[in-house]
Design an enzyme around this catalytic site. Structure first.
Site, PDB file in Angstrom:
ATOM      1  N   GLY A 101      54.299 -74.747  95.024  1.00 21.32           N
ATOM      2  CA  GLY A 101      53.180 -73.846  95.269  1.00 21.32           C
ATOM      3  C   GLY A 101      52.136 -74.564  96.107  1.00 21.32           C
TER       4      GLY A 101
ATOM      5  N   GLN B 116      44.162 -76.238  99.704  1.00 27.41           N
ATOM      6  CA  GLN B 116      44.840 -77.534  99.740  1.00 27.41           C
ATOM      7  C   GLN B 116      45.203 -77.971 101.156  1.00 27.41           C
ATOM      8  OE1 GLN B 116      47.697 -76.238  96.450  1.00 27.41           O
ATOM      9  NE2 GLN B 116      47.529 -78.452  96.128  1.00 27.41           N
TER      10      GLN B 116
ATOM     11  N   CYS C 157      50.224 -81.660  91.008  1.00 30.84           N
ATOM     12  CA  CYS C 157      49.532 -80.947  92.078  1.00 30.84           C
ATOM     13  C   CYS C 157      49.597 -81.788  93.338  1.00 30.84           C
ATOM     14  CB  CYS C 157      48.076 -80.703  91.672  1.00 30.84           C
ATOM     15  SG  CYS C 157      47.100 -79.829  92.910  1.00 30.84           S
ATOM     16  N   LEU C 158      49.902 -81.151  94.474  1.00 30.66           N
ATOM     17  CA  LEU C 158      50.004 -81.891  95.728  1.00 30.66           C
ATOM     18  C   LEU C 158      48.672 -82.534  96.122  1.00 30.66           C
ATOM     19  CD1 LEU C 158      52.290 -79.538  97.873  1.00 30.66           C
ATOM     20  CD2 LEU C 158      52.933 -81.595  96.604  1.00 30.66           C
TER      21      LEU C 158
ATOM     22  N   HIS D 250      48.323 -71.703  88.313  1.00 33.12           N
ATOM     23  CA  HIS D 250      47.825 -72.951  88.908  1.00 33.12           C
ATOM     24  C   HIS D 250      47.289 -72.681  90.315  1.00 33.12           C
ATOM     25  CE1 HIS D 250      48.251 -77.450  89.680  1.00 33.12           C
ATOM     26  NE2 HIS D 250      48.125 -76.969  90.893  1.00 33.12           N
ATOM     27  N   GLU D 251      48.067 -71.953  91.119  1.00 28.82           N
ATOM     28  CA  GLU D 251      47.664 -71.686  92.508  1.00 28.82           C
ATOM     29  C   GLU D 251      46.483 -70.720  92.571  1.00 28.82           C
ATOM     30  OE1 GLU D 251      48.718 -73.690  94.619  1.00 28.82           O
ATOM     31  OE2 GLU D 251      50.367 -74.435  93.410  1.00 28.82           O
TER      32      GLU D 251
ATOM     33  N   HIS E  79      43.316 -72.514  92.098  1.00 30.04           N
ATOM     34  CA  HIS E  79      42.867 -73.171  93.337  1.00 30.04           C
ATOM     35  C   HIS E  79      42.031 -72.218  94.191  1.00 30.04           C
ATOM     36  CE1 HIS E  79      44.502 -77.198  93.722  1.00 30.04           C
ATOM     37  NE2 HIS E  79      45.724 -76.812  93.400  1.00 30.04           N
TER      38      HIS E  79
END
Length: 196
Positions: A45, A50, A107-108, A149-150, A153
């Site tokens: 994701g 991000q 998480c990236l 999660h996304e 963000h």
């Protein structure tokens, strides 16, 4: 094109995204670039914050993960979660449908940092897709966790905000190192810009 990732400590990760009101050729390219970036960094994701753009857009593809199951319901019928992948969600809204369960997340924007987060096990999702068409589905398991999660963000909420105090305390040193490194890079970039 692979886009540069933003890391913990970059203020853009705390920005609430602006709603996406129209699909432009530029946005279509941005979505392709987001998928390419997510694939390059082996994520499932990626939210627009991000990659440095605070809008209500996330891309998801859970197919690479085989050891964490997902469920999907379309129009009240069970469906294969892979059938809607890859997934683009614009302006997503989430309704919890089940109790919270704890599970591991990464998480990236937080390389090599993982921790358990509690989230509703099952949710209803309403959004627009990349063709500006409404999409609605119910999902559980990994897909539900990923969507939540996304979507967080897109509202400037990070997965560390959802961790319990003990988990966060265990990660404190790693988080401090990452935040300091990010701030140093941002300061260098700002200095370079002011010199030009």
């Amino acid at each position: 094109m692979v886009l540069p990732l933003t890391y913990f400590g970059n203020p853009i990760l705390r920005q609430k995204g602006e709603p996406v009101l129209e699909i432009t050729p530029e946005l279509e390219q941005f979505i392709k670039d987001m998928f390419e970036t997510m694939e390059k960094y082996r994520g499932i994701g990626l939210a627009s914050q991000q990659v440095g753009r605070p809008i209500q857009l996330t891309v998801i593809d859970i197919r690479p993960v085989e050891d964490r199951p997902s469920t999907l319901e379309l129009d009240g019928e069970e469906a294969d979660p892979h059938s809607i992948m890859p997934l683009v969600l614009l302006n997503p809204e989430i309704e919890p449908l089940a109790a919270e369960v704890s599970g591991p997340e990464g998480c990236l924007s937080f390389p090599e940092i993982y921790g358990d987060v509690s989230r509703p096990e099952k949710i209803r999702v309403k959004a627009l897709n990349e063709r500006n068409e409404p999409v609605e589905f119910v999902c559980g398991g990994l897909l539900a966790r990923c969507v939540q999660h996304e979507t967080d963000h897109l509202h400037g909420i990070l997965f560390t905000d959802r961790m319990d105090r003990d988990t966060k305390a265990e990660l404190r040193d790693e988080l401090d190192v990452l935040q300091k490194a990010t701030k140093a890079i941002l300061a260098e970039a700002a200095e370079a810009d002011s010199d030009q």
